[in-house]
Design an enzyme around this catalytic site. Sequence first.
Site, PDB file in Angstrom:
ATOM      1  CG  ASN A 188      -5.147   3.357   8.934  1.00 38.65           C
ATOM      2  OD1 ASN A 188      -5.351   2.358   8.242  1.00 38.65           O
ATOM      3  ND2 ASN A 188      -4.624   4.468   8.456  1.00 38.65           N
TER       4      ASN A 188
ATOM      5  CE1 TYR B  50       0.327   2.710  13.559  1.00 38.83           C
ATOM      6  CE2 TYR B  50      -1.720   3.760  12.852  1.00 38.83           C
ATOM      7  CZ  TYR B  50      -0.465   3.249  12.554  1.00 38.83           C
ATOM      8  OH  TYR B  50      -0.013   3.287  11.273  1.00 38.83           O
TER       9      TYR B  50
ATOM     10  CD  GLU C 241      -1.557   4.001   8.192  1.00 32.13           C
ATOM     11  OE1 GLU C 241      -1.282   4.428   9.338  1.00 32.13           O
ATOM     12  OE2 GLU C 241      -1.716   4.734   7.214  1.00 32.13           O
TER      13      GLU C 241
ATOM     14  CG  HIS D 115      -0.902   8.942   3.524  1.00 30.06           C
ATOM     15  ND1 HIS D 115      -1.049   7.600   3.818  1.00 30.06           N
ATOM     16  CD2 HIS D 115      -0.485   9.500   4.687  1.00 30.06           C
ATOM     17  CE1 HIS D 115      -0.714   7.362   5.083  1.00 30.06           C
ATOM     18  NE2 HIS D 115      -0.359   8.507   5.632  1.00 30.06           N
TER      19      HIS D 115
ATOM     20  CD  GLU E   1      -4.356   7.608   9.852  1.00 30.48           C
ATOM     21  OE1 GLU E   1      -3.775   8.643  10.208  1.00 30.48           O
ATOM     22  OE2 GLU E   1      -4.000   6.484  10.214  1.00 30.48           O
TER      23      GLU E   1
ATOM     24  NE  ARG F   1      -3.243   2.540   2.685  1.00 31.97           N
ATOM     25  CZ  ARG F   1      -3.266   3.341   3.744  1.00 31.97           C
ATOM     26  NH1 ARG F   1      -2.741   2.941   4.895  1.00 31.97           N
ATOM     27  NH2 ARG F   1      -3.809   4.527   3.669  1.00 31.97           N
TER      28      ARG F   1
HETATM   29  O1  IFM Z   1       2.848   7.610  10.028  1.00 34.08           O
HETATM   30  C1  IFM Z   1       1.467   7.642  10.213  1.00 34.08           C
HETATM   31  C2  IFM Z   1       0.731   7.455   8.916  1.00 34.08           C
HETATM   32  O2  IFM Z   1       1.113   8.385   7.962  1.00 34.08           O
HETATM   33  C3  IFM Z   1      -0.743   7.588   9.142  1.00 34.08           C
HETATM   34  N1  IFM Z   1      -1.201   6.738  10.208  1.00 34.08           N
HETATM   35  C4  IFM Z   1      -0.459   6.737  11.432  1.00 34.08           C
HETATM   36  C5  IFM Z   1       1.020   6.561  11.165  1.00 34.08           C
HETATM   37  C6  IFM Z   1       1.801   6.571  12.498  1.00 34.08           C
HETATM   38  O3  IFM Z   1       1.598   7.777  13.152  1.00 34.08           O
END
Ligand code: IFM
Length: 484
Positions: A304, A306, A382, A131, A176, A83
């Site tokens: 995405n 985290y 992500e 992006h 995002e 990606r």
């Molecule tokens: O690096 C970023 C990415 O560009 C978008 N999502 C989160 C990642 C980590 O912060």
Amino acid sequence: TAPDSPGPSRAFPAGFAWGTATAAYQVEGAVAEDGRTPSIWDTFSHTPGRVVDGDTGDVADDHYHRFREDIAIMKGLGLTSYRFSVAWPRITPQVTAEASGPVNAAGLAFYSTLVDELLAAGIEPAVTLYHWDLPQALEDAGGWANRATAERFGEYAEVVAAALGDRVRTFITLNEPWCSAYLGYASGVHAPGRTEPAAALAAVHHLNLAHGLGAAAVRRAAPTARVALTLNLAWVRTEGRRSSDLDAVRRVDGLQNRVFLDPVLRGHYPADVLADTASVTDWSFVLPGDLDLVHQPLDALGVNYYSPTVVRGWDGRGPRAEADGHGASEHSPWIAATAHVEFPELPGPRTDMGWSIDARGLRELLLRLHTEHPGLELVVTENGAAYPDVVVDGRVHDEQRIDYLRDHLAAVLDAVDAGAPVTGYYLWSFLDNFEWGYGFSKRFGIVHVDYATQQRTPKDSAAFYAGVVAANALPPRPAAGQAR
Ligand code: IFM
């Protein structure tokens, strides 16, 4: 099984896509080559004080010149997909608010070659159209607060889809939009660094509109391609039981999740978000017919994830806790919510970003989407973690990242086992790269980059991930003390 016993390996569905993800400005460099013009991130990163250590994406990972080497590494890891994002300022470098201007053949040629080389290596490209590298000329005319930006995005999307759609199966319109709108226009920690809440909400709508116009454009230009949108959704929870705690969850869920999900997947904005933000804007930038444009059929939703988002109702007394992990600013990204919500520090492990680790959130988000939008295909576009990795004797022993990945892959499997139609996983990131406001100080890659020499060194996590990909399965957790 007991915590330390190995247990069986757990298989992923057949045909599961295994990839890594990057973004143009974070890896490419070559910012002034082949006709590219500046984006908001060039301007922002070159503005003193905006990015840690004054880092910029001028060279970054030099992926623009080294993509063949990078593809060879991906192939060696057995990855089945990559990606990447296309830099808008390479494709229509003379764009203005009024017109897209001529298409830059050299810019398109770079991505066309990249796609060809990926396919030759047996790696399927998944293309993100936006992006975050907005052409600076569009920002000069108002940026995402200006409707014209969405219109120009639709034209740009059509150009890229027409050029690559014969070989690219998946186009992701936006990455995002939460970050583009709120970090770019409200808290100002991302480009263009504005702190104007009303502009940020206009940006939310124009990003949704851009998605809709972009999706329709891709379908026109590449009728067989799949269209997706990638959102950074929050697993919002509270440990409190007061009505103010539940209200805090509702507000943050509205601003981060539903203000994007509802218009795109249901064709309307959430009434509570419109009411909460009425003192900031009357949303008159939503024109008749817009929501029909936004509400396009979607082939997959990119998720995405985290870190969890924990909130608490705030009564206005004492200092407000602001551990939301989105960069220090006097201006909050949480428009119209700051008087009601605080973000307490969580105990427990964190990554180098300071982000709490809790893989349950990934499972919960996937299951929520499955419940609320049955039949919608889901892709983890992500997931990953930053750690302060160092190369020792040619190796990077990043055990913490391996643990993070193992736990989050298990969460994906839990969601799949519960029926969520998850068809792929893209690890963020392939290479260490330019981590926006943090510059090169944070390393997310499974391949280490020495920025002085551009030397690539696959980390132990790359070998771990290659093993998962080869088996299409998550191996049993090694018993304590056993080598990984
Ligand atoms: O690096 C970023 C990415 O560009 C978008 N999502 C989160 C990642 C980590 O912060």
